[in-house]
Design a protein around this motif. Structure first.
Motif, short mmCIF file in Angstrom:
data_model
loop_
_atom_site.label_atom_id
_atom_site.label_comp_id
_atom_site.label_asym_id
_atom_site.label_seq_id
_atom_site.Cartn_x
_atom_site.Cartn_y
_atom_site.Cartn_z
N ILE A 1 0.84 -1.20 0.00
CA ILE A 1 0.00 0.00 0.00
C ILE A 1 0.87 1.25 0.00
O ILE A 1 0.57 2.24 -0.67
N LYS A 2 1.97 1.21 0.72
CA LYS A 2 2.90 2.34 0.75
C LYS A 2 3.50 2.57 -0.64
O LYS A 2 3.58 3.71 -1.11
N ALA A 3 3.93 1.48 -1.30
CA ALA A 3 4.49 1.61 -2.64
C ALA A 3 3.46 2.11 -3.63
O ALA A 3 3.77 2.90 -4.54
N THR A 4 2.21 1.70 -3.46
CA THR A 4 1.14 2.16 -4.33
C THR A 4 0.91 3.67 -4.17
O THR A 4 0.70 4.39 -5.15
N ALA A 5 0.95 4.14 -2.93
CA ALA A 5 0.80 5.57 -2.69
C ALA A 5 1.96 6.37 -3.29
O ALA A 5 1.75 7.45 -3.86
N CYS A 6 3.18 5.84 -3.18
CA CYS A 6 4.34 6.51 -3.77
C CYS A 6 4.21 6.56 -5.30
O CYS A 6 4.60 7.54 -5.94
N HIS A 7 3.67 5.48 -5.87
CA HIS A 7 3.43 5.47 -7.31
C HIS A 7 2.39 6.53 -7.69
O HIS A 7 2.52 7.21 -8.72
N ALA A 8 1.37 6.68 -6.85
CA ALA A 8 0.30 7.63 -7.14
C ALA A 8 0.80 9.06 -7.17
O ALA A 8 0.31 9.88 -7.95
N VAL A 9 1.75 9.40 -6.32
CA VAL A 9 2.23 10.78 -6.24
C VAL A 9 3.34 11.07 -7.25
O VAL A 9 3.78 12.22 -7.35
N ASP A 10 3.77 10.05 -7.96
CA ASP A 10 4.82 10.24 -8.97
C ASP A 10 4.17 10.69 -10.28
O ASP A 10 3.51 9.89 -10.95
N PRO A 11 4.32 11.93 -10.69
CA PRO A 11 3.64 12.42 -11.89
C PRO A 11 4.14 11.80 -13.17
O PRO A 11 3.48 11.88 -14.21
N THR A 12 5.30 11.13 -13.14
CA THR A 12 5.85 10.52 -14.35
C THR A 12 5.50 9.05 -14.49
O THR A 12 5.87 8.42 -15.47
N ALA A 13 4.75 8.51 -13.51
CA ALA A 13 4.51 7.06 -13.51
C ALA A 13 3.21 6.66 -14.18
O ALA A 13 2.98 5.49 -14.43
N SER A 14 2.33 7.61 -14.47
CA SER A 14 1.00 7.25 -14.97
C SER A 14 1.00 6.88 -16.44
O SER A 14 0.20 6.05 -16.88
N GLY A 15 1.90 7.46 -17.23
CA GLY A 15 1.92 7.15 -18.65
C GLY A 15 0.70 7.67 -19.36
O GLY A 15 0.16 8.73 -19.04
#
Length: 209
Positions: free
Chosen positions: A87-101
């Motif tokens: 869940i922590k890694a998922t939240a970090c992914h969510a706040v990364d503006p370059t990860a959504s593609g």
């Protein structure tokens, strides 16, 4: 992070691993209140005084809520800690503006959560692997905690917050004390004849000879 920390330094703090042992997890679960559990988790995770940075305090509450979710679902320590990492890694992914593609932030975060859950389950020992009910519970929690609030996560953790300092002085004045005998009634004259009559008249309760 200090008050008014930049988004970059804050993101580095969010990405830092939370090294929590099964014994420490039991201590967090055994706290008498949620506030005590959050404070203990903050000390264990090395997050310092979260009250000094509101966004860090929110992150600490978020981590504790995931641990509380594991306790509520009777997870073993291995399952609860793996869920925390996911869940922590998922939240970090969510706040990364370059990860959504190209698929969008919400869809990308949901895919990250489902793929991460599959990988986490494979990496666990057979006795600790998540059951179907566990998987459904983790997906529901991940959606409610992160996926449905991706825009909010990005707003809070990637936008530099404006800090306004203000100072005010307050003076409290007590009402003045009343003057001595200020409420007393002053008698200007005394009816001497009436006083003499009262002294001469025997009381109805006085004994007679």
């Amino acid at each position: 992070p200090k008050v008014g920390c930049t988004p970059m330094s804050l993101l580095e703090t969010l990405r830092a691993p939370v090294l929590l042992s099964p014994v420490q997890l039991a201590e967090v679960w055994g706290c008498a209140s949620d506030a005590a559990g959050v404070a203990l988790l903050g000390r264990i995770a090395g997050l310092g005084d979260a009250a000094a940075e509101p966004r860090l305090a929110l992150w600490l509450d978020f981590l504790y809520d995931t641990l509380a979710f594991g306790k509520a679902n009777s997870f073993s320590a291995a399952k609860a800690l793996a869920a925390l990492d996911l869940i922590k890694a998922t939240a970090c992914h969510a706040v990364d503006p370059t990860a959504s593609g190209d698929e969008g932030a919400k869809a990308s975060t949901l895919r990250f959560l489902s793929d991460g859950l599959l990988e986490a389950t494979k990496a666990m020992s057979p006795s600790d692997r998540y059951s179907l009910a566990d998987v459904e519970a983790i997906m529901a929690h991940g959606r409610a905690a992160v996926v449905d609030h991706v825009k909010l996560f990005r707003l809070v953790y990637t936008t530099k917050q404006a800090v306004r300092h203000s100072q005010a002085s307050y003076f409290v004045q007590r009402p003045a004390l009343p003057l001595p005998l200020d409420g007393a009634t002053i008698i200007d004259s005394i009816d001497e004849d009436r006083v003499g009559e009262e002294k001469a008249s025997p009381s109805a309760d006085s004994p007679t000879a």
